[in-house]
Motif scaffolding. Sequence first.
Motif, PDB file in Angstrom:
ATOM      1  N   ASN A 219       4.093   9.387   7.701  1.00 23.94           N
ATOM      2  CA  ASN A 219       5.297   8.948   8.560  1.00 23.94           C
ATOM      3  C   ASN A 219       5.409   7.616   8.760  1.00 23.94           C
ATOM      4  OD1 ASN A 219       6.250  11.759   8.424  1.00 23.94           O
ATOM      5  ND2 ASN A 219       4.699  12.176   9.971  1.00 23.94           N
ATOM      6  N   CYS A 220       4.901   6.453   7.964  1.00 27.82           N
ATOM      7  CA  CYS A 220       4.940   5.128   8.446  1.00 27.82           C
ATOM      8  C   CYS A 220       6.494   4.863   8.306  1.00 27.82           C
ATOM      9  CB  CYS A 220       4.158   4.479   7.240  1.00 27.82           C
ATOM     10  SG  CYS A 220       2.318   5.042   7.391  1.00 27.82           S
ATOM     11  N   LYS A 221       6.525   3.748   9.358  1.00 28.00           N
ATOM     12  CA  LYS A 221       7.763   3.064   9.256  1.00 28.00           C
ATOM     13  C   LYS A 221       7.941   1.963   8.067  1.00 28.00           C
ATOM     14  CE  LYS A 221      10.251   0.305  12.685  1.00 28.00           C
ATOM     15  NZ  LYS A 221      10.421  -0.104  14.142  1.00 28.00           N
ATOM     16  N   TYR A 222       6.717   1.564   7.784  1.00 34.34           N
ATOM     17  CA  TYR A 222       6.978   0.389   6.627  1.00 34.34           C
ATOM     18  C   TYR A 222       6.165   1.091   5.372  1.00 34.34           C
ATOM     19  CZ  TYR A 222       8.583  -2.437  10.484  1.00 34.34           C
ATOM     20  OH  TYR A 222       9.202  -2.863  11.616  1.00 34.34           O
ATOM     21  N   ASP A 223       6.559   0.599   4.189  1.00 31.13           N
ATOM     22  CA  ASP A 223       5.910   0.675   3.119  1.00 31.13           C
ATOM     23  C   ASP A 223       4.601  -0.133   2.977  1.00 31.13           C
ATOM     24  OD1 ASP A 223       7.566   2.989   1.850  1.00 31.13           O
ATOM     25  OD2 ASP A 223       8.879   1.465   1.361  1.00 31.13           O
ATOM     26  N   ILE A 224       4.968  -1.416   3.317  1.00 34.32           N
ATOM     27  CA  ILE A 224       3.967  -2.718   3.016  1.00 34.32           C
ATOM     28  C   ILE A 224       3.940  -3.408   4.410  1.00 34.32           C
ATOM     29  CG2 ILE A 224       3.391  -4.430   1.597  1.00 34.32           C
ATOM     30  CD1 ILE A 224       4.895  -2.731  -0.537  1.00 34.32           C
ATOM     31  N   TYR A 225       2.756  -3.983   4.672  1.00 37.73           N
ATOM     32  CA  TYR A 225       2.620  -4.900   5.498  1.00 37.73           C
ATOM     33  C   TYR A 225       2.384  -6.426   4.706  1.00 37.73           C
ATOM     34  CZ  TYR A 225       0.985  -7.847   9.482  1.00 37.73           C
ATOM     35  OH  TYR A 225       0.768  -8.905  10.705  1.00 37.73           O
ATOM     36  N   PHE A 226       3.058  -7.279   4.923  1.00 35.96           N
ATOM     37  CA  PHE A 226       2.631  -8.404   3.987  1.00 35.96           C
ATOM     38  C   PHE A 226       2.060  -9.540   4.671  1.00 35.96           C
ATOM     39  CE2 PHE A 226       3.704 -12.398   1.841  1.00 35.96           C
ATOM     40  CZ  PHE A 226       4.086 -12.218   0.569  1.00 35.96           C
ATOM     41  N   ALA A 227       0.696  -9.485   4.537  1.00 35.09           N
ATOM     42  CA  ALA A 227      -0.264 -10.707   5.375  1.00 35.09           C
ATOM     43  C   ALA A 227      -0.299 -11.763   4.626  1.00 35.09           C
ATOM     44  CB  ALA A 227      -1.370  -9.773   5.412  1.00 35.09           C
ATOM     45  N   ALA A 228      -0.136 -13.057   4.960  1.00 37.34           N
ATOM     46  CA  ALA A 228       0.009 -14.184   4.224  1.00 37.34           C
ATOM     47  C   ALA A 228       0.010 -15.382   5.219  1.00 37.34           C
ATOM     48  CB  ALA A 228       1.024 -14.282   3.274  1.00 37.34           C
TER      49      ALA A 228
ATOM     50  N   ALA B  11     -10.126  -1.193   9.236  1.00 38.91           N
ATOM     51  CA  ALA B  11     -10.592  -0.283  10.348  1.00 38.91           C
ATOM     52  C   ALA B  11      -9.557   1.200  10.263  1.00 38.91           C
ATOM     53  CB  ALA B  11     -10.518  -1.018  11.413  1.00 38.91           C
ATOM     54  N   TYR B  12      -8.544   0.930  10.009  1.00 43.45           N
ATOM     55  CA  TYR B  12      -7.480   2.118   9.907  1.00 43.45           C
ATOM     56  C   TYR B  12      -7.350   2.846   8.678  1.00 43.45           C
ATOM     57  CZ  TYR B  12      -5.869   1.437  14.684  1.00 43.45           C
ATOM     58  OH  TYR B  12      -5.917   1.449  16.209  1.00 43.45           O
ATOM     59  N   GLN B  13      -8.403   2.405   7.790  1.00 42.66           N
ATOM     60  CA  GLN B  13      -8.337   3.044   6.642  1.00 42.66           C
ATOM     61  C   GLN B  13      -7.195   2.711   5.450  1.00 42.66           C
ATOM     62  OE1 GLN B  13      -9.952   6.698   7.134  1.00 42.66           O
ATOM     63  NE2 GLN B  13     -11.905   6.084   7.607  1.00 42.66           N
ATOM     64  N   LYS B  14      -6.359   1.606   5.824  1.00 44.22           N
ATOM     65  CA  LYS B  14      -5.209   1.224   4.991  1.00 44.22           C
ATOM     66  C   LYS B  14      -5.536   0.833   3.718  1.00 44.22           C
ATOM     67  CE  LYS B  14      -2.427   2.218   8.277  1.00 44.22           C
ATOM     68  NZ  LYS B  14      -1.291   3.350   8.034  1.00 44.22           N
ATOM     69  N   THR B  15      -4.807   1.240   2.628  1.00 45.37           N
ATOM     70  CA  THR B  15      -4.822   0.679   1.217  1.00 45.37           C
ATOM     71  C   THR B  15      -4.501  -0.889   1.245  1.00 45.37           C
ATOM     72  OG1 THR B  15      -4.583   2.793   0.309  1.00 45.37           O
ATOM     73  CG2 THR B  15      -4.403   0.866  -1.063  1.00 45.37           C
ATOM     74  N   ILE B  16      -5.457  -1.708   0.805  1.00 40.69           N
ATOM     75  CA  ILE B  16      -5.243  -3.124   0.755  1.00 40.69           C
ATOM     76  C   ILE B  16      -5.287  -3.633  -0.660  1.00 40.69           C
ATOM     77  CG2 ILE B  16      -5.975  -5.437   1.861  1.00 40.69           C
ATOM     78  CD1 ILE B  16      -7.618  -3.724   3.876  1.00 40.69           C
TER      79      ILE B  16
ATOM     80  N   LYS C 189       0.630  -3.254  15.332  1.00 37.10           N
ATOM     81  CA  LYS C 189       1.497  -1.829  15.473  1.00 37.10           C
ATOM     82  C   LYS C 189       2.099  -1.744  13.932  1.00 37.10           C
ATOM     83  CE  LYS C 189       2.844  -0.748  20.174  1.00 37.10           C
ATOM     84  NZ  LYS C 189       3.854  -0.724  20.940  1.00 37.10           N
ATOM     85  N   ALA C 190       2.492  -3.054  13.509  1.00 40.00           N
ATOM     86  CA  ALA C 190       3.120  -2.725  12.258  1.00 40.00           C
ATOM     87  C   ALA C 190       2.070  -2.362  11.056  1.00 40.00           C
ATOM     88  CB  ALA C 190       3.703  -4.128  11.854  1.00 40.00           C
ATOM     89  N   ILE C 191       1.025  -2.880  11.231  1.00 35.87           N
ATOM     90  CA  ILE C 191      -0.021  -2.536  10.325  1.00 35.87           C
ATOM     91  C   ILE C 191      -0.530  -1.147  10.240  1.00 35.87           C
ATOM     92  CG2 ILE C 191      -2.552  -2.804   9.825  1.00 35.87           C
ATOM     93  CD1 ILE C 191      -2.455  -5.943  10.759  1.00 35.87           C
ATOM     94  N   ILE C 192      -0.411  -0.660  11.542  1.00 34.22           N
ATOM     95  CA  ILE C 192      -0.707   0.851  11.829  1.00 34.22           C
ATOM     96  C   ILE C 192       0.489   1.535  11.239  1.00 34.22           C
ATOM     97  CG2 ILE C 192      -0.937   2.733  13.361  1.00 34.22           C
ATOM     98  CD1 ILE C 192      -2.348   0.423  15.421  1.00 34.22           C
ATOM     99  N   ASN C 193       1.536   1.056  11.282  1.00 28.29           N
ATOM    100  CA  ASN C 193       2.640   1.681  10.725  1.00 28.29           C
ATOM    101  C   ASN C 193       3.170   1.600   9.304  1.00 28.29           C
ATOM    102  OD1 ASN C 193       3.425   3.271  13.156  1.00 28.29           O
ATOM    103  ND2 ASN C 193       3.903   1.573  14.254  1.00 28.29           N
ATOM    104  N   SER C 194       2.192   1.073   8.605  1.00 21.00           N
ATOM    105  CA  SER C 194       2.513   0.721   7.199  1.00 21.00           C
ATOM    106  C   SER C 194       1.479   1.589   6.377  1.00 21.00           C
ATOM    107  CB  SER C 194       2.152  -0.817   7.062  1.00 21.00           C
ATOM    108  OG  SER C 194       3.055  -1.450   7.660  1.00 21.00           O
ATOM    109  N   LYS C 195       2.047   1.874   5.073  1.00 21.37           N
ATOM    110  CA  LYS C 195       1.355   2.599   4.108  1.00 21.37           C
ATOM    111  C   LYS C 195       0.273   1.851   3.491  1.00 21.37           C
ATOM    112  CE  LYS C 195       5.096   5.506   2.740  1.00 21.37           C
ATOM    113  NZ  LYS C 195       6.093   5.725   1.539  1.00 21.37           N
ATOM    114  N   LEU C 196       0.637   0.403   3.310  1.00 22.12           N
ATOM    115  CA  LEU C 196      -0.131  -0.279   2.506  1.00 22.12           C
ATOM    116  C   LEU C 196      -0.251  -1.691   2.956  1.00 22.12           C
ATOM    117  CD1 LEU C 196      -0.461  -0.408  -1.285  1.00 22.12           C
ATOM    118  CD2 LEU C 196       0.478  -2.325  -0.411  1.00 22.12           C
ATOM    119  N   ILE C 197      -1.233  -2.540   2.836  1.00 27.03           N
ATOM    120  CA  ILE C 197      -1.191  -4.135   3.169  1.00 27.03           C
ATOM    121  C   ILE C 197      -1.359  -4.830   1.961  1.00 27.03           C
ATOM    122  CG2 ILE C 197      -2.464  -5.486   4.463  1.00 27.03           C
ATOM    123  CD1 ILE C 197      -1.528  -3.210   5.948  1.00 27.03           C
ATOM    124  N   PHE C 198      -0.434  -5.773   1.798  1.00 23.47           N
ATOM    125  CA  PHE C 198      -0.440  -6.738   0.778  1.00 23.47           C
ATOM    126  C   PHE C 198      -0.947  -8.116   1.365  1.00 23.47           C
ATOM    127  CE2 PHE C 198       1.670 -10.131  -1.756  1.00 23.47           C
ATOM    128  CZ  PHE C 198       1.045  -9.906  -2.784  1.00 23.47           C
TER     129      PHE C 198
END
Length: 148
Positions: free
Chosen positions: A4-13, A101-106, A71-80
Motif C-alpha cells: 500500500n505504498c504511496k510512491y513507487d520510487i524514492y529518488f535519492a540523489a 533498515a526498512y528492507q526496501k529494494t534499492i 516518511k517518503a522512504i517508508i512509503n515507497s516500494k523502491l529506492i533509486f
Amino acid sequence: MKNNCKYDIYFAAPFFCQGEKELNLKLLTQIENLGYKVFYPPRDGLVAKEKITSTSSWDFISNKTWVCDTKAIINSKLIFAVLDGRSIDEGVCVEIGFAAAYQKTIIGYSTDDRTQFPWGHNPMVLAPIAKLINSTKMLINTMAELVD
C-alpha cells in the motif's frame, strides 16, 4: 511487489550543482515517463534553503526535512540512488541506510569511474543495493523488473 505504498520510487540523489540537477531531471523524466509515481525531495519534500529565511531554527528545519523524507522512504516500494561523484553524497548514504533498515529494494545508479576506494564504492553502501546499473537502458529494464 504488492503493498500500500504511496510512491513507487524514492529518488535519492545529490541536487546541489547544475550537473547534478540536469542528470536528476533526465533520469526522473525517464522514470516518470514509464508511469511510476516518484518522490523527489527537492520537488516533493521540504526545500530547506527556502525555509531557512522564514525561521531562525535550523534544528526545526532539519527535523521537518528528516521526517518528510524518511516518511517518503517508508512509503515507497523502491529506492533509486544516484551514486555518481568522487564519493557518494552523504545524504544519499543516509537514505540508503534508512531504506535498508526498512528492507526496501534499492537500485544504485553509477556511471562515474571515480570511487572512494581503488576496488570501488564503500561496501557499507553497496551491500544493501539489490542492483547496480550504469546506463539509462539498464534503468528502464530494471524498473520494469523490480517495481512491478
